[in-house]
Design a protein around this motif. Structure first.
Motif, PDB file in Angstrom:
ATOM      1  N   ALA A 183       6.547 -17.683   5.262  1.00  0.00           N
ATOM      2  CA  ALA A 183       6.391 -18.457   5.954  1.00  0.00           C
ATOM      3  C   ALA A 183       6.370 -19.026   7.225  1.00  0.00           C
ATOM      4  CB  ALA A 183       7.225 -19.188   5.205  1.00  0.00           C
ATOM      5  N   LEU A 184       7.348 -17.674   7.780  1.00  0.00           N
ATOM      6  CA  LEU A 184       7.654 -18.218   9.715  1.00  0.00           C
ATOM      7  C   LEU A 184       6.025 -18.180  10.083  1.00  0.00           C
ATOM      8  CD1 LEU A 184      11.479 -16.751   9.697  1.00  0.00           C
ATOM      9  CD2 LEU A 184      10.568 -18.726  10.492  1.00  0.00           C
ATOM     10  N   ASP A 185       5.542 -16.764   9.410  1.00  0.00           N
ATOM     11  CA  ASP A 185       4.149 -16.089  10.465  1.00  0.00           C
ATOM     12  C   ASP A 185       3.342 -15.704   9.628  1.00  0.00           C
ATOM     13  OD1 ASP A 185       2.436 -15.334  11.218  1.00  0.00           O
ATOM     14  OD2 ASP A 185       3.554 -13.599  12.251  1.00  0.00           O
ATOM     15  N   PRO A 186       2.198 -17.526   8.703  1.00  0.00           N
ATOM     16  CA  PRO A 186       1.259 -16.794   7.702  1.00  0.00           C
ATOM     17  C   PRO A 186       0.408 -15.450   8.223  1.00  0.00           C
ATOM     18  CG  PRO A 186       1.785 -18.888   8.114  1.00  0.00           C
ATOM     19  CD  PRO A 186       2.467 -18.308   9.460  1.00  0.00           C
ATOM     20  N   ASN A 187       0.661 -15.003   8.710  1.00  0.00           N
ATOM     21  CA  ASN A 187      -0.429 -13.963   9.197  1.00  0.00           C
ATOM     22  C   ASN A 187       0.169 -12.701   9.389  1.00  0.00           C
ATOM     23  OD1 ASN A 187      -3.350 -15.845   9.281  1.00  0.00           O
ATOM     24  ND2 ASN A 187      -1.968 -16.524  11.753  1.00  0.00           N
ATOM     25  N   TYR A 188       1.180 -12.200   9.060  1.00  0.00           N
ATOM     26  CA  TYR A 188       2.302 -11.154   9.149  1.00  0.00           C
ATOM     27  C   TYR A 188       1.274 -10.457   7.875  1.00  0.00           C
ATOM     28  CZ  TYR A 188       6.525  -8.732   9.825  1.00  0.00           C
ATOM     29  OH  TYR A 188       7.596  -8.097  10.627  1.00  0.00           O
ATOM     30  N   GLY A 189       0.768  -9.374   8.783  1.00  0.00           N
ATOM     31  CA  GLY A 189       0.115  -7.989   7.352  1.00  0.00           C
ATOM     32  C   GLY A 189       1.326  -7.659   7.016  1.00  0.00           C
ATOM     33  N   GLU A 190       2.098  -7.024   7.849  1.00  0.00           N
ATOM     34  CA  GLU A 190       3.162  -6.309   7.492  1.00  0.00           C
ATOM     35  C   GLU A 190       3.675  -6.753   5.984  1.00  0.00           C
ATOM     36  OE1 GLU A 190       6.413  -3.292   9.290  1.00  0.00           O
ATOM     37  OE2 GLU A 190       5.492  -4.982  10.090  1.00  0.00           O
ATOM     38  N   ALA A 191       4.026  -7.835   6.038  1.00  0.00           N
ATOM     39  CA  ALA A 191       4.887  -8.794   5.323  1.00  0.00           C
ATOM     40  C   ALA A 191       4.084  -9.017   3.580  1.00  0.00           C
ATOM     41  CB  ALA A 191       5.184  -9.547   5.513  1.00  0.00           C
ATOM     42  N   TYR A 192       3.161  -9.285   4.399  1.00  0.00           N
ATOM     43  CA  TYR A 192       1.888  -9.416   2.744  1.00  0.00           C
ATOM     44  C   TYR A 192       2.315  -7.718   2.159  1.00  0.00           C
ATOM     45  CZ  TYR A 192       0.290 -13.824   3.997  1.00  0.00           C
ATOM     46  OH  TYR A 192       0.103 -15.058   4.331  1.00  0.00           O
ATOM     47  N   LEU A 220      -5.189  -8.647   7.589  1.00  0.00           N
ATOM     48  CA  LEU A 220      -5.177  -9.623   8.885  1.00  0.00           C
ATOM     49  C   LEU A 220      -4.763  -8.133   9.652  1.00  0.00           C
ATOM     50  CD1 LEU A 220      -2.226 -11.543   6.352  1.00  0.00           C
ATOM     51  CD2 LEU A 220      -3.539 -13.159   8.137  1.00  0.00           C
ATOM     52  N   GLY A 221      -5.415  -7.177   9.403  1.00  0.00           N
ATOM     53  CA  GLY A 221      -5.270  -5.871  10.484  1.00  0.00           C
ATOM     54  C   GLY A 221      -4.197  -4.622   9.877  1.00  0.00           C
ATOM     55  N   TYR A 222      -3.761  -5.268   8.958  1.00  0.00           N
ATOM     56  CA  TYR A 222      -2.291  -3.834   8.341  1.00  0.00           C
ATOM     57  C   TYR A 222      -3.019  -2.673   8.555  1.00  0.00           C
ATOM     58  CZ  TYR A 222       2.108  -1.529   7.792  1.00  0.00           C
ATOM     59  OH  TYR A 222       3.510  -1.169   7.841  1.00  0.00           O
ATOM     60  N   ALA A 223      -2.825  -1.592   8.708  1.00  0.00           N
ATOM     61  CA  ALA A 223      -3.613   0.040   8.744  1.00  0.00           C
ATOM     62  C   ALA A 223      -3.943   0.620   7.178  1.00  0.00           C
ATOM     63  CB  ALA A 223      -3.859   0.288   9.718  1.00  0.00           C
ATOM     64  N   GLU A 224      -2.114   0.333   7.279  1.00  0.00           N
ATOM     65  CA  GLU A 224      -1.764   0.731   5.901  1.00  0.00           C
ATOM     66  C   GLU A 224      -2.155   0.168   4.336  1.00  0.00           C
ATOM     67  OE1 GLU A 224       2.413   2.586   6.028  1.00  0.00           O
ATOM     68  OE2 GLU A 224       2.699   2.370   7.988  1.00  0.00           O
ATOM     69  N   ALA A 225      -2.086  -1.245   5.060  1.00  0.00           N
ATOM     70  CA  ALA A 225      -2.851  -1.138   3.270  1.00  0.00           C
ATOM     71  C   ALA A 225      -4.567  -1.344   2.827  1.00  0.00           C
ATOM     72  CB  ALA A 225      -2.794  -3.405   4.185  1.00  0.00           C
ATOM     73  N   SER A 226      -5.610  -0.570   3.778  1.00  0.00           N
ATOM     74  CA  SER A 226      -6.342  -0.271   3.651  1.00  0.00           C
ATOM     75  C   SER A 226      -6.280   0.625   2.708  1.00  0.00           C
ATOM     76  CB  SER A 226      -7.247   0.264   5.143  1.00  0.00           C
ATOM     77  OG  SER A 226      -7.241  -0.853   5.644  1.00  0.00           O
ATOM     78  N   ALA A 227      -5.591   2.051   3.204  1.00  0.00           N
ATOM     79  CA  ALA A 227      -5.304   3.404   2.271  1.00  0.00           C
ATOM     80  C   ALA A 227      -4.753   3.015   0.917  1.00  0.00           C
ATOM     81  CB  ALA A 227      -4.156   4.135   3.367  1.00  0.00           C
ATOM     82  N   ALA A 228      -4.185   1.918   1.174  1.00  0.00           N
ATOM     83  CA  ALA A 228      -3.359   1.408  -0.312  1.00  0.00           C
ATOM     84  C   ALA A 228      -4.519   0.940  -1.148  1.00  0.00           C
ATOM     85  CB  ALA A 228      -1.668   0.689  -0.513  1.00  0.00           C
TER      86      ALA A 228
END
Length: 234
Positions: A183-192, A220-228
């Motif tokens: 809610a504070l940052d809708p583009n917070y890739g790490e939180a997703y 949103l550019g969070y690299a670890e999500a790609s592997a998952a």
């Protein structure tokens, strides 16, 4: 006969020049100026603390620890009211945490809090260390105090709190904390990403909702999500 002499910069002036170099991320130049400041005044706590910060930025943790300890030693020996003296302990606590000395870090953070209990970053970092020292309950309590002092305005605290809640399998509470970060940052890739992990932990699998959350994190550019995504959603 007139003798003209010139005075060089004072220890305080050299310290301020060094701080300017710090703000420009010119850490080695800053260290040279702090060296000169300390040569002019070996009791300059601010110069030791600032030099320690520069060493910490360069990942020279042993040197940083030594400088922060020297600033603390001088502070303890003086009876003066030193503004922001909490920084000496807070910075040394950070170094100890980087060196995986979490018990020592908690001790320093606690001392910093005794000097100034209004700085939420101290509680945030003590919460990170306390996860390894006092346990998850103490860690979450620190994060909650940090949230209160920050008036709920720092997304990092909600993320770190959620990660601790995940470790204790409190997935619903973790998701609620991550929703506040988002809610504070809708583009917070790490939180997703961590919300996807929390949802997966809750249902026991990577279902469609989890995969959509990972896809959002990746977009949103969070690299670890790609592997998952590649491992669990293809």
């Amino acid at each position: 006969m007139l003798v003209f002499t010139s005075c060089g910069p004072s220890s305080e002036d050299l310290t301020n020049q060094g701080k300017k170099k710090l703000s420009e991320n010119k850490f080695k130049e800053a260290i040279s100026l702090f060296d000169a400041a300390i040569k002019e005044n070996a009791s300059n706590m601010d110069a030791y603390n600032s030099r320690g910060y520069a060493h910490m930025a360069l990942e020279e943790y042993s040197k940083a620890n030594s400088d922060f300890s020297k600033a603390i030693d001088i502070y303890v020996e003086t009876e003066e009211d030193v503004p922001n003296a909490y920084r000496f302990y807070y910075n040394r606590g950070n170094v100890k945490r980087f060196q995986n000395d979490n018990k020592g870090a908690v001790i320093d953070y606690t001392q910093a809090i005794q000097l100034d209990a209004t700085i939420y970053d101290i509680y945030l970092n003590r919460g990170l260390a306390n996860a390894e020292v006092e346990g998850f309950t103490a860690s979450v309590q620190d994060f909650d105090k940090a949230i209160d002092l920050a008036n709920g305005s720092d997304k990092r605290i909600f993320l770190h709190k959620a990660r601790i809640l995940m470790l204790s399998k409190q997935f619903d509470l973790a998701i609620a904390s991550l929703d506040k970060a988002i809610a504070l940052d809708p583009n917070y890739g790490e939180a997703y990403y961590y919300k996807a992990l929390s949802l997966s932990g809750k249902v026991g699998k990577a279902d469609e909702k989890v995969c959509k959350m990972l896809a959002m994190s990746e977009s949103l550019g969070y690299a670890e999500a790609s592997a998952a995504l590649a491992k669990y959603c293809n």
